[in-house]
Design a protein around this motif. Structure first.
Motif, PDB file in Angstrom:
ATOM      1  N   TYR A 237       0.826  -1.207   0.000  1.00 55.46           N
ATOM      2  CA  TYR A 237       0.000   0.000   0.000  1.00 55.46           C
ATOM      3  C   TYR A 237       0.859   1.256   0.000  1.00 55.46           C
ATOM      4  N   GLY A 238       2.023   1.206   0.643  1.00 57.86           N
ATOM      5  CA  GLY A 238       2.917   2.358   0.589  1.00 57.86           C
ATOM      6  C   GLY A 238       3.325   2.669  -0.834  1.00 57.86           C
ATOM      7  N   ARG A 239       3.722   1.634  -1.601  1.00 59.11           N
ATOM      8  CA  ARG A 239       4.084   1.848  -3.011  1.00 59.11           C
ATOM      9  C   ARG A 239       2.895   2.362  -3.808  1.00 59.11           C
ATOM     10  N   LEU A 240       1.720   1.804  -3.529  1.00 55.56           N
ATOM     11  CA  LEU A 240       0.524   2.208  -4.275  1.00 55.56           C
ATOM     12  C   LEU A 240       0.197   3.678  -4.036  1.00 55.56           C
ATOM     13  N   LEU A 241       0.217   4.106  -2.780  1.00 53.56           N
ATOM     14  CA  LEU A 241      -0.143   5.492  -2.459  1.00 53.56           C
ATOM     15  C   LEU A 241       0.871   6.485  -3.028  1.00 53.56           C
ATOM     16  N   ARG A 242       2.149   6.127  -2.980  1.00 52.20           N
ATOM     17  CA  ARG A 242       3.140   7.011  -3.600  1.00 52.20           C
ATOM     18  C   ARG A 242       2.898   7.120  -5.098  1.00 52.20           C
ATOM     19  N   GLY A 243       2.515   6.010  -5.713  1.00 57.80           N
ATOM     20  CA  GLY A 243       2.206   6.043  -7.141  1.00 57.80           C
ATOM     21  C   GLY A 243       1.003   6.920  -7.449  1.00 57.80           C
ATOM     22  N   LEU A 244      -0.020   6.890  -6.590  1.00 56.32           N
ATOM     23  CA  LEU A 244      -1.178   7.759  -6.797  1.00 56.32           C
ATOM     24  C   LEU A 244      -0.783   9.228  -6.735  1.00 56.32           C
ATOM     25  N   ARG A 245       0.035   9.578  -5.739  1.00 62.52           N
ATOM     26  CA  ARG A 245       0.460  10.976  -5.613  1.00 62.52           C
ATOM     27  C   ARG A 245       1.275  11.408  -6.821  1.00 62.52           C
ATOM     28  N   GLU A 246       2.193  10.560  -7.267  1.00 61.86           N
ATOM     29  CA  GLU A 246       3.023  10.905  -8.420  1.00 61.86           C
ATOM     30  C   GLU A 246       2.202  11.027  -9.693  1.00 61.86           C
ATOM     31  N   ALA A 247       1.073  10.286  -9.770  1.00 62.58           N
ATOM     32  CA  ALA A 247       0.212  10.365 -10.950  1.00 62.58           C
ATOM     33  C   ALA A 247      -0.719  11.567 -10.910  1.00 62.58           C
ATOM     34  N   GLY A 248      -0.671  12.341  -9.827  1.00 64.13           N
ATOM     35  CA  GLY A 248      -1.475  13.560  -9.750  1.00 64.13           C
ATOM     36  C   GLY A 248      -2.803  13.424  -9.060  1.00 64.13           C
ATOM     37  N   HIS A 249      -3.093  12.273  -8.482  1.00 67.92           N
ATOM     38  CA  HIS A 249      -4.352  12.116  -7.751  1.00 67.92           C
ATOM     39  C   HIS A 249      -4.248  12.820  -6.399  1.00 67.92           C
ATOM     40  N   ARG A 250      -5.337  13.400  -5.944  1.00 65.75           N
ATOM     41  CA  ARG A 250      -5.314  14.160  -4.695  1.00 65.75           C
ATOM     42  C   ARG A 250      -6.342  13.689  -3.669  1.00 65.75           C
ATOM     43  N   ALA A 251      -7.482  13.159  -4.107  1.00 65.07           N
ATOM     44  CA  ALA A 251      -8.556  12.773  -3.189  1.00 65.07           C
ATOM     45  C   ALA A 251      -8.702  11.255  -3.173  1.00 65.07           C
ATOM     46  N   VAL A 252      -8.730  10.668  -1.973  1.00 65.66           N
ATOM     47  CA  VAL A 252      -8.822   9.221  -1.804  1.00 65.66           C
ATOM     48  C   VAL A 252     -10.014   8.900  -0.907  1.00 65.66           C
ATOM     49  N   VAL A 253     -10.898   8.030  -1.389  1.00 62.75           N
ATOM     50  CA  VAL A 253     -12.019   7.538  -0.603  1.00 62.75           C
ATOM     51  C   VAL A 253     -11.639   6.163  -0.085  1.00 62.75           C
ATOM     52  N   LEU A 254     -11.572   6.015   1.220  1.00 64.89           N
ATOM     53  CA  LEU A 254     -11.142   4.768   1.838  1.00 64.89           C
ATOM     54  C   LEU A 254     -12.325   3.818   1.974  1.00 64.89           C
ATOM     55  N   ALA A 255     -12.182   2.626   1.408  1.00 61.98           N
ATOM     56  CA  ALA A 255     -13.239   1.614   1.469  1.00 61.98           C
ATOM     57  C   ALA A 255     -12.653   0.331   2.034  1.00 61.98           C
ATOM     58  N   PRO A 256     -12.462   0.252   3.358  1.00 59.43           N
ATOM     59  CA  PRO A 256     -11.887  -0.960   3.947  1.00 59.43           C
ATOM     60  C   PRO A 256     -12.843  -2.136   3.857  1.00 59.43           C
ATOM     61  N   HIS A 257     -12.276  -3.332   3.865  1.00 56.96           N
ATOM     62  CA  HIS A 257     -13.124  -4.522   3.930  1.00 56.96           C
ATOM     63  C   HIS A 257     -13.783  -4.576   5.311  1.00 56.96           C
ATOM     64  N   ARG A 270      -3.743   6.963   8.220  1.00 53.73           N
ATOM     65  CA  ARG A 270      -2.594   7.816   8.564  1.00 53.73           C
ATOM     66  C   ARG A 270      -1.619   7.914   7.399  1.00 53.73           C
ATOM     67  N   ARG A 271      -1.397   6.800   6.720  1.00 57.01           N
ATOM     68  CA  ARG A 271      -0.451   6.806   5.603  1.00 57.01           C
ATOM     69  C   ARG A 271      -0.949   7.704   4.472  1.00 57.01           C
ATOM     70  N   VAL A 272      -2.243   7.666   4.216  1.00 54.39           N
ATOM     71  CA  VAL A 272      -2.829   8.540   3.199  1.00 54.39           C
ATOM     72  C   VAL A 272      -2.582  10.004   3.566  1.00 54.39           C
ATOM     73  N   ALA A 273      -2.860  10.350   4.825  1.00 54.10           N
ATOM     74  CA  ALA A 273      -2.695  11.735   5.270  1.00 54.10           C
ATOM     75  C   ALA A 273      -1.227  12.162   5.231  1.00 54.10           C
ATOM     76  N   GLU A 274      -0.312  11.265   5.624  1.00 51.48           N
ATOM     77  CA  GLU A 274       1.117  11.605   5.635  1.00 51.48           C
ATOM     78  C   GLU A 274       1.640  11.954   4.251  1.00 51.48           C
ATOM     79  N   LEU A 275       1.044  11.373   3.221  1.00 53.57           N
ATOM     80  CA  LEU A 275       1.493  11.639   1.858  1.00 53.57           C
ATOM     81  C   LEU A 275       0.822  12.875   1.259  1.00 53.57           C
ATOM     82  N   GLY A 276       0.039  13.576   2.070  1.00 48.78           N
ATOM     83  CA  GLY A 276      -0.568  14.822   1.600  1.00 48.78           C
ATOM     84  C   GLY A 276      -1.794  14.638   0.732  1.00 48.78           C
ATOM     85  N   LEU A 277      -2.406  13.476   0.786  1.00 49.42           N
ATOM     86  CA  LEU A 277      -3.617  13.221   0.012  1.00 49.42           C
ATOM     87  C   LEU A 277      -4.849  13.528   0.858  1.00 49.42           C
TER      88      LEU A 277
END
Length: 446
Positions: A237-257, A270-277
């Motif tokens: 998930y760390g790699r995924l979130l960094r990839g989202l930020r680098e691709a220009g995405h800014r808003a993330v809706v969290l849908a946990p199982h 917390r990880r989402v918030a730390e990356l500025g998303l």
């Protein structure tokens, strides 16, 4: 057999332990795949490790529009309390007592019972199959498990009672392998019906407040076969979130199982918030298919691979596994259904080594069957020859990364040992001796 049963008095008992299961059963009813019965009863089972902390499927937003497909909604947890519904099954000698108890509790009388369950080798499905020994069985799969092997050898007295497999057909052209050893026919629940059910449920959801172009981030079911262990999941998930930020995405809706532990959900937030998303968390657990229709996100990502394929094939949304479809370290990932869902996601969705190229269906089927054989060689022994041919023809890392070398060696498959030792390991006498040595080692350790 009583007169009532001879005259066709039938009660169909459908078991759902997730919102995905309840939605698929509603869609199957709308598609005419459940047939007629005196009553159609939905038995809701909350199988979370601590059920008191997780809402049952019928308590989630979006369930009310599904309710009218069923004559009554019953609680498996209430019937068993204080026993835990995920781990309990009656002793064979006690099963007749339980049948009388449940027939009285649920007012079934002498009606014949048919069971529709998600799993028959464990959990509520196993318990009910034992309690109602004459009941024919229908098994359904909500995601990609239909394409993997049966998780363990199923006794023929149960396996031969299974009449049908219902599944959402997430990979067109790929034949389901689940319960194939019993010749079970597979029926696909049409995607258009699944989407219509989700759209109706979506009207009941509160507005998540996310802007247009948001990304839906899916959590995984921690108890699913092949689920990433916590450490690997966190890194993925760390790699995924960094990839989202680098691709220009800014808003993330969290849908946990729904079964994801609260501390892991908080850690992901917390990880989402730390990356500025920008983080948006819908109120309460929501059926993710309904969320797709409510929000129509710009992208769906995560490592819930069945939900990703559903987003793409059923709901027409862009989906990516974002690098989370990776082989888990060691052969432990082959327990249950093995990494079949990850293999399929990597082949068909963008985000990793498979590049999301539309894979040749026949080649994908050979890969899936090879993984299935390695996961359950005793369930599908007829797949050995095809697995050997496939592995011999594909020495490249892109394929072999899904097959731990130690596992290949234990099964005497190409790639496990140097070529010169292959005939020795395949010798039946040597293999019997190896099995005895492993059994002795397990006894010594335990």
């Amino acid at each position: 057999m009583t007169a009532n049963r001879r005259n066709g008095s039938l009660v169909r008992l459908l078991v759902a332990s997730t919102p995905h299961g309840a939605a698929l059963l509603a869609a199957a009813a709308d598609a005419g795949l459940l047939g007629t019965a005196r009553e159609r009863l939905l038995l809701v089972a909350n199988t979370a490790p601590v059920p008191e902390t997780v809402p049952a499927p019928d308590a989630l937003p979006g369930f009310r529009p599904l309710r009218d497909r069923f004559d009554r909604v019953l609680s498996w947890n209430a019937a068993l309390a204080p026993l835990h519904p995920a781990a309990w099954a009656p002793r064979h000698d006690d099963a007749p007592l339980w049948e009388r108890q449940l027939r009285s509790l649920w007012d079934l009388g002498d009606a014949a019972v048919e069971l529709v369950v998600e799993r028959v080798e464990a959990g509520p499905g196993q318990a009910l199959a034992r309690i109602f020994p004459d009941a024919p069985l229908t098994v359904y799969a909500t995601g990609l498990s239909a394409y993997g092997p049966t998780p363990g050898r199923l006794g023929p007295l149960v396996g031969t009672r299974v009449r049908r497999l219902l599944h959402p057909g997430l990979v067109p052209g790929l034949r389901p392998l689940l319960l194939a050893e019993f010749g079970v026919a597979a029926d696909q629940v049409p995607g258009r019906v699944l989407r219509a059910v989700a759209a109706r449920a979506a009207r009941e959801l509160p507005d998540p407040g996310a802007p247009e172009g948001a990304v839906v981030l899916l959590g995984q079911d921690p108890h699913a076969p092949g689920a990433l262990p916590p450490g690997e999941e966190e890194r993925a998930y760390g790699r995924l979130l960094r990839g989202l930020r680098e691709a220009g995405h800014r808003a993330v809706v969290l849908a946990p199982h729904p079964a994801d532990p609260a501390h892991r959900v908080r850690g992901l937030a917390r990880r989402v918030a730390e990356l500025g998303l920008e983080l948006y968390e819908p109120q309460g657990a929501q059926p993710v298919e309904a969320l797709y229709e409510r929000l129509r996100p710009a992208l769906v990502t995560g490592c819930s691979f069945g939900a990703l394929l559903a987003a793409s094939t059923v709901h027409g949304l862009p989906a990516s596994h974002g690098g989370t479809a990776v082989p888990s370290a060691g052969s432990g990932a082959y327990e249950g259904g093995g990494p079949v869902p990850a293999v399929i996601a990597d082949a068909l969705l963008p985000g990793g080594a498979g590049h999301g190229d539309p894979a040749d269906t026949a080649e994908l089927a050979r890969l899936v069957r090879a993984v299935a054989f390695c996961a359950q060689p005793r369930v599908n022994p007829e797949l050995r020859d095809g697995t050997e041919r496939f592995l011999a023809a594909h020495p490249e890392e892109r394929v072999r990364r899904w097959f731990p070398r130690r596992l290949l060696a234990s099964l005497a498959l190409p790639g496990g040992l140097p070529a010169g030792l292959g005939p020795v390991v395949r010798n039946p006498v040597v293999r019997r001796a190896a099995r005895r040595a492993r059994a002795l080692g397990r006894r010594a350790r335990g």
